[in-house]
Scaffold this active site. Sequence first.
Site, PDB file in Angstrom:
ATOM      1  N   SER A  76      -5.177   3.987  35.383  1.00 56.04           N
ATOM      2  CA  SER A  76      -5.693   3.343  34.175  1.00 56.04           C
ATOM      3  C   SER A  76      -4.875   2.165  33.685  1.00 56.04           C
ATOM      4  CB  SER A  76      -5.826   4.377  33.056  1.00 56.04           C
ATOM      5  OG  SER A  76      -6.986   5.145  33.247  1.00 56.04           O
ATOM      6  N   TYR A 166     -10.985   8.406  24.086  1.00 55.68           N
ATOM      7  CA  TYR A 166     -10.701   7.742  25.353  1.00 55.68           C
ATOM      8  C   TYR A 166     -11.782   8.056  26.376  1.00 55.68           C
ATOM      9  CZ  TYR A 166      -7.791   5.889  29.137  1.00 55.68           C
ATOM     10  OH  TYR A 166      -7.305   5.148  30.175  1.00 55.68           O
TER      11      TYR A 166
END
Length: 348
Positions: A76, A166
């Site tokens: 990420s 998220y």
Amino acid sequence: MPVRHIRHTLLALSLAVALLFLAPGSSPAHAPPLSNATLPLFTGEGKARTAALLSGGRFARTGTAIRRADRFRAGSVTKTLLATVVLQLAAAHRLSLSDPVERHLPGLIRGHGNDGRALTLRSLLTHTSGLRDFAADTRGRVPLTPRQAIRVALTHSPSPPGRFAYSNTNYVVLGMVIEEVTGHSYAEEAERRVIRPLRLTGTSFPGSRTTLPAPHGTSYTAGGREVTEVDPRVAGAAGELVSTLDDLNRFYAALLGGDLLPPAQLRAMLDTTATDGTYGMGIDAVTLPCGTTVWGHDGRITGSYVRVAATRDGHHVLTYRTDSDALVAPSTERALLTAEFCPNGSTP
């Protein structure tokens, strides 16, 4: 993929650390190296096979499993680079952060209460869109096209919009927006706008290529199974990136130093108002016990865990990685960052 499930004990793994200190007038001799007392924080209570340190251009290690030039999957951390591209396009007036998703991708986000007409690009960048994380269903193990990933997410109702939640789906959608606006894939735009200008020669978007570019080491699951070959489409625009310690240091130093974004867009990236001080746009904020806030991102994908942290001016950057997806406990990672960025102790 992000850190969400924490293991409080580590199996044997290899770990590498990169430290870049670029304070005005600094030199390798004056860079603040991690002390011998700090190194055990990297090693999972002494169980890691390898620890490596890059300080002011120097690289030191115990063991040989990880090399400075190794390519690895950055997970990420990809989001910071993707957000940089979106904000560059905003600076060039190719798009606006207030644009609804529908303007660029008509009809894509519909179903189970999801509506692209009500979601802005800003909400995608800050993870406040409410879109379900497709990886919660696939567990990061199923290669998907962007549209397939979005279809998985749209089988679920959204979480309340405006709240931080998220979701890798947000950045898959942003990858599609970049392609719609520019006529090029997000990988091509990132290469043109960031990777080539910064000469990040060890950084790439592998697409569907399962192998890592040379040189590279071997990667393992937390259980010790070898998983060096991975189809990057398990993450796509949310976590596809391959990079090196040096390249990630250089990227974050350039970004926070103002070399990639105009001041207005960099301020927008670092604005954490929408997330109660924890996340900007593709970058997170961690405030340490001494009062220092460090900026960066973590990344977890099969066989790899990475963490980058940097001061606001980009003068001091720490990057470390493991060749396993076993994770240190949050308290250990926080102690590591405190030891590095609070050299005079943890008291403000």
